[in-house]
Design an enzyme around this catalytic site. Structure first.
Site, mmCIF file in Angstrom:
data_model
loop_
_atom_site.group_PDB
_atom_site.id
_atom_site.type_symbol
_atom_site.label_atom_id
_atom_site.label_comp_id
_atom_site.label_asym_id
_atom_site.label_seq_id
_atom_site.Cartn_x
_atom_site.Cartn_y
_atom_site.Cartn_z
ATOM 1 N N ALA A 59 3.613 13.720 -52.706
ATOM 2 C CA ALA A 59 3.723 12.302 -52.360
ATOM 3 C C ALA A 59 3.078 11.387 -53.395
ATOM 4 O O ALA A 59 3.541 10.265 -53.611
ATOM 5 C CB ALA A 59 3.100 12.057 -50.982
ATOM 6 N N THR A 89 -9.808 18.240 -45.156
ATOM 7 C CA THR A 89 -10.600 17.435 -46.092
ATOM 8 C C THR A 89 -10.095 15.995 -46.127
ATOM 9 O O THR A 89 -9.070 15.667 -45.536
ATOM 10 C CB THR A 89 -10.520 18.019 -47.519
ATOM 11 O OG1 THR A 89 -9.187 17.809 -48.021
ATOM 12 C CG2 THR A 89 -10.859 19.507 -47.528
ATOM 13 N N HIS A 91 -8.739 14.622 -48.572
ATOM 14 C CA HIS A 91 -7.596 14.516 -49.478
ATOM 15 C C HIS A 91 -6.412 13.855 -48.766
ATOM 16 O O HIS A 91 -5.654 13.101 -49.379
ATOM 17 C CB HIS A 91 -7.214 15.902 -50.014
ATOM 18 C CG HIS A 91 -6.118 15.867 -51.027
ATOM 19 N ND1 HIS A 91 -6.265 15.229 -52.239
ATOM 20 C CD2 HIS A 91 -4.868 16.382 -51.011
ATOM 21 C CE1 HIS A 91 -5.136 15.360 -52.933
ATOM 22 N NE2 HIS A 91 -4.283 16.049 -52.212
ATOM 23 N N ASN A 115 10.185 3.233 -47.481
ATOM 24 C CA ASN A 115 9.112 4.229 -47.467
ATOM 25 C C ASN A 115 9.319 5.204 -46.313
ATOM 26 O O ASN A 115 9.123 4.857 -45.155
ATOM 27 C CB ASN A 115 7.750 3.545 -47.349
ATOM 28 C CG ASN A 115 6.595 4.517 -47.405
ATOM 29 O OD1 ASN A 115 6.768 5.736 -47.378
ATOM 30 N ND2 ASN A 115 5.393 3.990 -47.469
#
Length: 160
Positions: A59, A89, A91, A115
């Protein structure tokens, strides 16, 4: 609960002038990506729009790929497709926020982008949202790009 809410969906635009859209997809979760892609391609075909597909690793690379493609002047709009599933996490937050921010900045620069990057808690949520017979978020992203193309042409004085 989302299933009891009502939503307004604008009719899909139709085009008389030639229209080309680039679908940029991150197939990290291939089954989810395939559903998103099928929905987007069906929406674009229904509107009479020519679509091309390119794949990127994840992404975070989608906004960069769209920016690179925009330099060619070959596309009227873009559809960003992918899926980010929360892990253990932070991330997840980085990928969600930065991919969305990148697309928003490109849109504010005048690119017509739908999107369709899913940001979900688990695979089951992604499966429902990516299913063309379900929530069809790929088709919704394609339709968003089409609506923006119509607006861009309108404001430039062109025809759709």
């Amino acid at each position: 609960m989302a299933s009891t809410e009502t939503h307004t969906v604008l009719p899909r635009p139709q085009f008389t002038a030639p229209t080309r859209v680039l679908i940029v997809i991150a197939p990290y979760y291939r089954d989810i990506a395939d559903g998103l892609l099928a929905g987007a391609q069906a929406s674009l075909a229904d509107a009479g729009v020519e679509a091309e597909v390119v794949e990127v690793p994840g992404a975070l690379e989608i906004p960069t790929a769209i920016k690179l493609a925009s330099r060619s002047g070959s596309y009227d709009g873009y559809v960003a497709l992918g899926c980010v599933i929360r892990g253990e996490t932070t991330h997840y937050d980085t990928v969600c926020n930065d991919s969305s921010r990148g697309l928003t900045l490109l849109g504010l620069d005048g690119l017509c982008i739908g999107n369709g990057i899913l940001t979900v808690e688990n695979h089951a949520q992604a499966a429902v949202r990516s299913d063309p017979a379900g929530q069809n978020k790929g088709g919704g992203a394609a339709d968003a790009a089409l609506h923006l193309i119509v607006l861009a042409r309108r404001f430039r004085g062109g025809r759709s």
